[in-house]
Design an enzyme around this catalytic site. Structure first.
Site, PDB file in Angstrom:
ATOM      1  N   SER A 166     -31.391   7.774 -17.551  1.00  0.00           N
ATOM      2  CA  SER A 166     -31.892   8.044 -18.903  1.00  0.00           C
ATOM      3  C   SER A 166     -32.586   9.385 -18.974  1.00  0.00           C
ATOM      4  O   SER A 166     -32.821   9.906 -20.058  1.00  0.00           O
ATOM      5  CB  SER A 166     -32.934   6.988 -19.298  1.00  0.00           C
ATOM      6  OG  SER A 166     -32.419   5.711 -19.149  1.00  0.00           O
ATOM      7  N   HIS A 215     -24.308   8.457 -19.978  1.00  0.00           N
ATOM      8  CA  HIS A 215     -25.468   7.679 -20.431  1.00  0.00           C
ATOM      9  C   HIS A 215     -25.038   6.687 -21.509  1.00  0.00           C
ATOM     10  O   HIS A 215     -24.940   7.027 -22.686  1.00  0.00           O
ATOM     11  CB  HIS A 215     -26.534   8.654 -20.957  1.00  0.00           C
ATOM     12  CG  HIS A 215     -27.830   8.014 -21.336  1.00  0.00           C
ATOM     13  ND1 HIS A 215     -28.664   8.521 -22.296  1.00  0.00           N
ATOM     14  CD2 HIS A 215     -28.437   6.883 -20.889  1.00  0.00           C
ATOM     15  CE1 HIS A 215     -29.724   7.751 -22.418  1.00  0.00           C
ATOM     16  NE2 HIS A 215     -29.611   6.749 -21.585  1.00  0.00           N
ATOM     17  N   GLU A 259     -23.655   9.339 -24.119  1.00  0.00           N
ATOM     18  CA  GLU A 259     -23.964  10.770 -23.943  1.00  0.00           C
ATOM     19  C   GLU A 259     -23.295  11.208 -22.639  1.00  0.00           C
ATOM     20  O   GLU A 259     -23.542  10.610 -21.588  1.00  0.00           O
ATOM     21  CB  GLU A 259     -25.475  10.979 -23.799  1.00  0.00           C
ATOM     22  CG  GLU A 259     -26.247  10.954 -25.096  1.00  0.00           C
ATOM     23  CD  GLU A 259     -27.711  11.329 -24.883  1.00  0.00           C
ATOM     24  OE1 GLU A 259     -28.151  12.349 -25.434  1.00  0.00           O
ATOM     25  OE2 GLU A 259     -28.420  10.587 -24.170  1.00  0.00           O
ATOM     26  N   ASN A 319     -33.004  10.405 -25.942  1.00  0.00           N
ATOM     27  CA  ASN A 319     -34.414  10.146 -25.638  1.00  0.00           C
ATOM     28  C   ASN A 319     -35.340  11.279 -26.065  1.00  0.00           C
ATOM     29  O   ASN A 319     -36.515  11.060 -26.331  1.00  0.00           O
ATOM     30  CB  ASN A 319     -34.584   9.839 -24.147  1.00  0.00           C
ATOM     31  CG  ASN A 319     -34.110   8.431 -23.841  1.00  0.00           C
ATOM     32  OD1 ASN A 319     -34.389   7.511 -24.595  1.00  0.00           O
ATOM     33  ND2 ASN A 319     -33.369   8.269 -22.759  1.00  0.00           N
TER      34      ASN A 319
END
Ligand code: NAD
Length: 297
Positions: free
Chosen positions: A118, A139, A151, A189
């Protein structure tokens, strides 16, 4: 590409193995913990049943999908015929660097090495291997069988060939991949965590209560889940870890985690998996109940 090894069979690893097998890949699933592998197969079976109940999968396919997943507790054995590896172990930099060193030694030369991290730098992970051009971030979002986004993160040395192979793979799995470059937090994130942190600051400063903060984002911004409930679902320890990676990676205090988040993690109130975060959770109830600590008098 036929054979894909998934390293780590927890929340994300079992979801990734599920989707790969559903789309006809031969999957080798490796974990250091035998019980985690058994649990992963049970979870995949239950999630396939759910897809069948919803009419999204013919029931005749369940056994053939499960039959495509072979479990291993030996890393070397799991990697022998791998065309690609997707690593989904615990978010810990030392652990991942060690694993990538071993994977690089044990995998065939043509094998691509992907990580579902992450927040940890893809470039740093690639730097411990002899094949940085073949290392990439993939991801997935939780729950993997349901969420369409992946991602795809290019490290500093990731080649265009590796990127296009992994973009095609993600599309072949029915996903909507997005290309991202390797900077702290990537995109998902980097945008999500400051919002969650700001929601926690709003609670910490007494601007509003847990339910009010979540309600504003659900009713006003059309988010399916409020930021505090989402933080509980992700895990408050995971949120804290990612904020610290962004704070140190950018050297910018705007990513500093709220002291309330730091305290909650230190106390073990890490969200849904711990039974308590901003809300309380019990296995038999789906009702969302604010944690006693945050209830208004
Ligand atoms: P998890 O704790 O559910 O599972 C981790 C698994 O890794 C466990 O089964 C553990 O036994 C195994 N493991 C630990 N050390 C190992 C080793 N040396 N070799 C093999 N297996 C090992 O964690 P998770 O939530 O599935 O997260 C996995 C990765 O995915 C992390 O990098 C995380 O940041 C990332 N991620 C998580 C989410 C999420 O919502 N949970 C979303 C996107 C990405």
């Amino acid at each position: 590409m036929k054979n894909i090894t998934v390293i780590g069979s927890g929340t994300m690893g079992n979801g990734i193995a599920h989707v790969l097998a559903q789309y006809n890949f031969s999957v080798s699933l490796y974990d250091i913990n035998e019980a985690a592998l058994e649990k992963a197969l049970l979870t995949i079976g239950k999630n396939l049943d759910r897809q069948i109940d919803k009419g999204k999968l013919p029931s005749s396919q369940k056994q053939s999908i499960l039959g495509k997943i072979q479990t291993y507790t030996s890393l070397e054995e799991s990697l022998k015929t791998a065309d690609m590896v997707i690593e989904a172990t615990t978010e810990n930099e030392e652990l991942k660097l060690n694993l990538f060193r071993q994977m690089d030694q044990a995998c065939p030369a043509h094998c691509l090495l992907a990580t579902n991290t992450s927040s940890i730098s893809i470039t740093k992970i690639a730097s411990v291997t002899s094949r940085p051009g073949k290392v990439i971030g993939m991801h997935f979002m939780n729950p993997v069988p349901i969420m369409p986004l992946v991602e795809v993160i290019s490290g500093y040395g990731t080649t265009k060939d590796t990127l296009s192979t992994v973009m095609s793979l993600a599309k072949n799995l029915g996903k909507s991949p997005v290309m991202v470059n390797d900077y702290p937090g990537f995109i998902a994130n980097r945008i999500l965590m400051p919002m969650i942190n700001e929601a926690i600051y709003s609670l910490y400063e007494g601007v509003a209560g847990v339910e009010e903060i979540d309600q504003v984002m659900k009713m006003g911004m059309a988010h399916p889940m409020g930021p505090l409930q989402l933080a509980d679902f992700i895990g408050l320890d995971v949120c804290l870890f990612i904020l610290k990676v962004m704070q140190s990676g950018f050297g910018n205090p705007k990513y500093a985690p709220c002291p309330l988040l730091v305290n909650m993690v230190a106390a073990g109130s890490t969200g849904a998996k711990a039974g308590e975060g901003f809300y309380t959770y019990s296995p038999n109830s789906k009702e969302l109940i604010v944690s006693p600590r945050f209830r208004r008098q």
